[in-house]
Design an enzyme around this catalytic site. Structure first.
Site: not given
Ligand code: NDP
Length: 414
Positions: A138, A233, A267
């Site tokens: 995002n 986060e 988020c």
């Molecule tokens: P995901 O949890 O789906 O993915 C985050 C990252 O983790 C991606 O790079 C993903 O790879 C990777 N990943 C997936 N599975 C694993 C694993 N088993 N081990 C290690 N890494 C893994 O989140 P999104 O990308 O969909 O992001 C949206 C989410 O992020 C929302 O819930 C949002 O609220 C949160 N967010 C929180 C923020 C905060 O500061 N609190 C700020 C911004 C977003 P891949 O994409 O290749 O699956």
């Protein structure tokens, strides 16, 4: 044959705009090894020297603002102006802050010991080694590279695993760090899916993860197995409480921004609006025209477009399922409510009324351009509803009286 590359699609047109190689677990281990070797020299440099390099990186980011915003618009889908404000300016500010304050933050801290007064104890800060940064799609530039910058200032190497949906911007980010003077081997970028992220965790010395609760739980468990620290986060379900004395012009503007900036994929987005019954009619009179005026479009084609597509089809389907569930349980669609058919991932900016707590949209993160509004009769019920969420990340309170707002805010678990 297993997949070797990820093809990156434009969220606005569905066209393929690039491709990146998938790093296998062995590739990831090799990248961490390379970063670790480079870290020995980098960690031995003075803090002043590392800050000097990061200030150069900051200047390169400023010089290359147009490249960054253009790629974010193309790959993530957001308007370029939002890319500038939310991603470039934030990162520049953060690097400025930490390069200015690092001396103070990383100064050894004396530890007062009351029983052993003849002994002097200090807490010294030293680099962890290699920090793994795993990020979401995002805010792919800011969220991945803020921890990168901080880890580098503190003397670490970094390995970054960006989201599979927005990998291209991280390749540009690496180019920028190197252009600013960061040794090329010190910052590694590995692309792939969850397996690649898991391989990062298997090899690094600390993890900084931003993403969903479900993945965060896996990441924390894996870090726990290895006894390495992690920062997670995660998701949010921020409520906005509109009290009877709220300034409704400002509240309507804030809700439009809070619910629809970055197409709701934040988020900190306003995900639940809890409005006192005494002000619902005038609030809707001010809010609905603002949302009706938001016309989703391709942010690559027109700088005046205020809201782009959702980043990916998976997210668009989640948003549709939340709205469908709410409508099937009695929610009323005031504006929008549907996917915009076509090759992109567009969804109509949506406002729902008559929502109830049994609807998914009031409990699960939506992460899209939807404002569900619940009308309530007293402020204590609003606080109770605000706290009925396990995603207590942020919350907002609107009142003309700062003291009233503070008292309410302090009752919210966020
Ligand atoms: P995901 O949890 O789906 O993915 C985050 C990252 O983790 C991606 O790079 C993903 O790879 C990777 N990943 C997936 N599975 C694993 C694993 N088993 N081990 C290690 N890494 C893994 O989140 P999104 O990308 O969909 O992001 C949206 C989410 O992020 C929302 O819930 C949002 O609220 C949160 N967010 C929180 C923020 C905060 O500061 N609190 C700020 C911004 C977003 P891949 O994409 O290749 O699956």
């Amino acid at each position: 044959m297993s997949e070797t590359h990820i093809e990156v699609c434009s969220p606005a047109t569905g066209e393929i705009i690039g491709s990146v190689p998938i790093a296998s677990p062995d590739d990831v281990a090799a990248c961490v090894k390379t970063a670790r070797a480079a870290q020995a020299e980098w960690g031995a440099r003075t803090l002043e020297e590392r800050c000097r390099v990061l200030r150069q990186v900051k200047n390169v980011i400023i010089d290359r603002t147009d490249d960054i915003c253009d790629l974010l618009s193309k790959e993530q889908g957001k308007p370029k102006i939002e890319a500038m404000v939310h991603e470039v300016a934030n990162l520049v500010d953060l690097i400025h802050y930490f390069t200015s304050e690092a001396d103070r933050i990383l100064a050894p801290e004396p530890i007062p010991l009351h029983l052993l007064k003849h002994r002097a104890s200090y807490l010294h800060w030293s680099p962890r080694g290699v920090v793994g940064v795993i990020g979401p799609w995002n805010f792919p530039f800011n969220i991945c590279n803020a921890p990168v910058a901080v880890a580098l200032i503190a003397g670490n190497g970094v390995v970054v695993k960006p989201s599979e949906f927005t990998p291209l911007i991280q390749d540009l980010a690496k180019e920028i760090f190197v252009q600013g003077g960061v040794p090329e081997d010190l910052i590694q970028v590995v692309h792939g899916y969850g397996e690649t992220g898991a391989a990062v965790i298997d090899n690094v010395d600390m993890v900084e993860f931003t993403g969903s609760v479900a993945t965060g739980r896996k990441v924390a468990a894996q870090c726990g197995e290895r006894l390495i620290p992690c920062v997670t986060e995660l998701g949010g379900k921020a409520p906005a409480l509109v009290l009877p004395d709220a300034n409704l012009d400002r509240t309507a503007g804030a809700l439009a921004w809070g619910g629809f900036a970055n197409c709701g994929q934040v988020c900190a987005s306003v995900e639940r609006v809890l409005v006192h019954r005494s002000v619902i009619t005038p609030l809707l009179d001010k809010l609905l025209p603002k949302i009706q005026a938001l016309e989703p479009g391709n942010t690559q084609e027109d700088d005046a477009v205020q809201i782009g597509p959702l980043n990916n089809r998976r997210q668009r389907d989640i948003v549709q399922s939340r709205v469908d569930d709410a409508v099937s349980k009695g929610a009323k669609v005031m504006v929008g409510g549907s996917v915009i058919e076509g090759p992109g991932n567009f969804f109509e900016p949506t406002v729902l009324m008559d929502v109830t707590t049994d609807m998914d949209i009031m409990s699960h993160e939506t992460f899209g351009p939807v404002l569900p509004i619940m009308v309530m009769d007293d402020v204590s019920a609003m606080v109770e509803e605000a706290n009925r969420s396990h995603l207590g990340l942020l919350a907002y309170v609107f009142s003309r009286d700062a003291e009233t707002a503070r008292v309410v805010a302090e009752q919210i678990e966020a």
